[in-house]
Design a protein around this motif. Structure first.
Motif, PDB file in Angstrom:
ATOM      1  N   ASN A  44      39.410  49.567  31.138  1.00  0.00           N
ATOM      2  CA  ASN A  44      40.394  48.490  31.139  1.00  0.00           C
ATOM      3  C   ASN A  44      39.770  47.285  30.449  1.00  0.00           C
ATOM      4  O   ASN A  44      38.942  47.447  29.557  1.00  0.00           O
ATOM      5  CB  ASN A  44      40.805  48.197  32.591  1.00  0.00           C
ATOM      6  CG  ASN A  44      42.191  47.592  32.706  1.00  0.00           C
ATOM      7  OD1 ASN A  44      42.642  46.865  31.830  1.00  0.00           O
ATOM      8  ND2 ASN A  44      42.883  47.895  33.787  1.00  0.00           N
ATOM      9  N   TYR A  45      40.136  46.082  30.873  1.00  0.00           N
ATOM     10  CA  TYR A  45      39.567  44.868  30.303  1.00  0.00           C
ATOM     11  C   TYR A  45      38.045  44.833  30.475  1.00  0.00           C
ATOM     12  O   TYR A  45      37.500  45.390  31.428  1.00  0.00           O
ATOM     13  CB  TYR A  45      40.183  43.640  30.971  1.00  0.00           C
ATOM     14  CG  TYR A  45      41.671  43.513  30.775  1.00  0.00           C
ATOM     15  CD1 TYR A  45      42.215  43.220  29.528  1.00  0.00           C
ATOM     16  CD2 TYR A  45      42.552  43.690  31.839  1.00  0.00           C
ATOM     17  CE1 TYR A  45      43.586  43.100  29.341  1.00  0.00           C
ATOM     18  CE2 TYR A  45      43.928  43.578  31.670  1.00  0.00           C
ATOM     19  CZ  TYR A  45      44.436  43.278  30.415  1.00  0.00           C
ATOM     20  OH  TYR A  45      45.788  43.171  30.248  1.00  0.00           O
ATOM     21  N   SER A 184      35.654  44.024  22.882  1.00  0.00           N
ATOM     22  CA  SER A 184      36.388  43.140  23.792  1.00  0.00           C
ATOM     23  C   SER A 184      36.521  41.755  23.173  1.00  0.00           C
ATOM     24  O   SER A 184      35.522  41.174  22.714  1.00  0.00           O
ATOM     25  CB  SER A 184      35.673  43.012  25.141  1.00  0.00           C
ATOM     26  OG  SER A 184      35.743  44.203  25.876  1.00  0.00           O
ATOM     27  N   VAL A 186      37.706  38.213  24.549  1.00  0.00           N
ATOM     28  CA  VAL A 186      37.935  37.641  25.877  1.00  0.00           C
ATOM     29  C   VAL A 186      38.238  36.151  25.760  1.00  0.00           C
ATOM     30  O   VAL A 186      37.446  35.381  25.218  1.00  0.00           O
ATOM     31  CB  VAL A 186      36.688  37.847  26.771  1.00  0.00           C
ATOM     32  CG1 VAL A 186      36.955  37.321  28.179  1.00  0.00           C
ATOM     33  CG2 VAL A 186      36.275  39.312  26.806  1.00  0.00           C
ATOM     34  N   ASN A 192      43.648  38.494  25.222  1.00  0.00           N
ATOM     35  CA  ASN A 192      42.558  39.399  25.571  1.00  0.00           C
ATOM     36  C   ASN A 192      42.876  40.777  24.998  1.00  0.00           C
ATOM     37  O   ASN A 192      43.967  41.314  25.230  1.00  0.00           O
ATOM     38  CB  ASN A 192      42.396  39.500  27.078  1.00  0.00           C
ATOM     39  CG  ASN A 192      41.788  38.249  27.684  1.00  0.00           C
ATOM     40  OD1 ASN A 192      40.615  38.219  28.031  1.00  0.00           O
ATOM     41  ND2 ASN A 192      42.593  37.198  27.802  1.00  0.00           N
ATOM     42  N   ASP A 194      41.074  44.741  24.383  1.00  0.00           N
ATOM     43  CA  ASP A 194      39.976  45.675  24.613  1.00  0.00           C
ATOM     44  C   ASP A 194      40.336  47.028  24.037  1.00  0.00           C
ATOM     45  O   ASP A 194      41.464  47.508  24.193  1.00  0.00           O
ATOM     46  CB  ASP A 194      39.706  45.825  26.114  1.00  0.00           C
ATOM     47  CG  ASP A 194      39.048  44.589  26.704  1.00  0.00           C
ATOM     48  OD1 ASP A 194      37.817  44.595  26.829  1.00  0.00           O
ATOM     49  OD2 ASP A 194      39.773  43.637  27.026  1.00  0.00           O
ATOM     50  N   LYS A 267      43.699  41.845  35.493  1.00  0.00           N
ATOM     51  CA  LYS A 267      42.290  41.587  35.784  1.00  0.00           C
ATOM     52  C   LYS A 267      42.163  40.272  36.542  1.00  0.00           C
ATOM     53  O   LYS A 267      42.862  39.297  36.237  1.00  0.00           O
ATOM     54  CB  LYS A 267      41.469  41.506  34.502  1.00  0.00           C
ATOM     55  CG  LYS A 267      39.973  41.235  34.747  1.00  0.00           C
ATOM     56  CD  LYS A 267      39.204  41.000  33.458  1.00  0.00           C
ATOM     57  CE  LYS A 267      39.443  39.606  32.917  1.00  0.00           C
ATOM     58  NZ  LYS A 267      38.519  39.253  31.806  1.00  0.00           N
ATOM     59  N   THR A 277      39.718  45.042  37.963  1.00  0.00           N
ATOM     60  CA  THR A 277      40.848  45.391  37.110  1.00  0.00           C
ATOM     61  C   THR A 277      41.657  46.500  37.782  1.00  0.00           C
ATOM     62  O   THR A 277      41.124  47.296  38.555  1.00  0.00           O
ATOM     63  CB  THR A 277      40.383  45.885  35.723  1.00  0.00           C
ATOM     64  OG1 THR A 277      39.660  47.109  35.871  1.00  0.00           O
ATOM     65  CG2 THR A 277      39.503  44.860  35.042  1.00  0.00           C
TER      66      THR A 277
END
Length: 303
Positions: A44-45, A184, A186, A192, A194, A267, A277
């Motif tokens: 995930n993130y 990523s 961020v 965001n 990823d 997240k 997350t």
């Protein structure tokens, strides 16, 4: 000599193989049993952002269920089928103070614990225990305060229980090597992005003389940061088998797996350094695999 597909159908979860040894149509097998060593969509993130030097613990918690098998044309196979899989996979990450090729050197290992139940045409079997362990080195790069990249090579070891005569298995019974490139972007109060791209090179299952084809897949997440540690968006995975399977030296054609999954993803980052997350993803556009839903949570905690 070209060979028709075999008689397994499989969906991997947390490095656990799920072998369905039943007389299914030849059109529903992709890779051996239609599964993979890697749990598609688990990341995930923050998948491409390596933390500062130190020790970190991660915990992946997953639930997967499906009641549909798809053939090479994407049509539902007429069988009575259901699979339910639950997993807890602790992961230990050690980010060293060493620099290699300009990147921060790190090592990790994932040890999945799996509870798997399969029902197929009136037969049922359940297995619980250790799945296939993942380990390997990685290099982390911080290109800016927002953009981060990880390059890694993972090794997937056949540590899970396997018996070629069973209805279901929580191990694949072969080694695999997986180059990884994760990115990523961020921003706590903005976009965001990823993407963790992986390529699986599968070795032979000596018990069945079967070598699964190579696989390309990407776990992704796209969201917006709202401040106070929150990011909300969507996530999932894209999967494509790139080469044909082989058994007894013969090529198996028209059985390559394919899938796409998407669903909501969130997240939360604590001011104490840990983050969580969570996502739900629905599979679609599936070929030669099971089609279902997955639920994932990932907790990262620094020591």
């Amino acid at each position: 000599m070209k060979r028709a597909s075999g008689v397994n159908t499989q969906r991997g979860l947390c490095c656990a193989g799920l072998s369905l040894l039943a007389g299914l149509s030849a059109a529903v097998q992709a890779t051996e049993g239609g599964g993979s060593t890697y749990p598609m969509g688990v990341e995930n993130y923050m998948s491409g952002a390596m933390p500062p030097p130190g020790l970190y613990a991660q915990f992946y918690v997953g639930h997967y269920e499906a009641d549909s098998l798809r053939d090479n044309g994407g049509h539902k196979v007429p069988v009575d089928f259901r699979v339910q899989a639950n997993s807890i996979a602790p992961r230990l990450i050690w980010v060293t103070h060493s620099q290699v090729l300009g990147g921060s050197l790190a090592f990790h290992t994932i040890v999945p614990l799996v509870d798997l139940k399969v029902n197929l045409n009136g037969q049922s079997q359940r297995k619980q225990g250790l799945g296939d362990i993942i380990f390997g080195p990685a290099l982390g790069y911080h290109l800016s305060d927002k953009l981060h990249i990880i390059a890694a090579v993972d090794f997937l070891a056949p540590t899970g229980d396997y018996d070629k005569h069973d209805l279901t298995n929580i191990g694949r019974n072969y080694w695999a090597v997986q180059p990884v490139l994760a990115l990523s972007y961020v921003d706590p109060t903005g976009l965001n992005i990823d993407a963790k791209t992986m390529y699986d090179i599968n070795f032979k299952n000596n018990d069945t003389d079967y070598r699964s084809g190579q696989e390309l897949h990407v776990d992704y997440a796209v969201g917006w940061g709202f401040g106070q540690g929150w990011v909300v968006g969507v996530g999932g995975y894209a999967y494509q088998q790139t080469t044909n399977d082989k058994q007894f030296g013969d090529t198996i054609e028209d059985n390559k797996g394919r899938a796409f999954a998407i669903g909501p993803s969130v997240k939360y980052t604590s001011n104490k350094g840990w983050f969580l997350t969570a996502k739900w993803e629905q599979e679609t556009d599936v070929r030669n695999r099971a089609q279902g839903d997955a639920y994932w949570m990932k907790l990262t905690v620094p020591f």
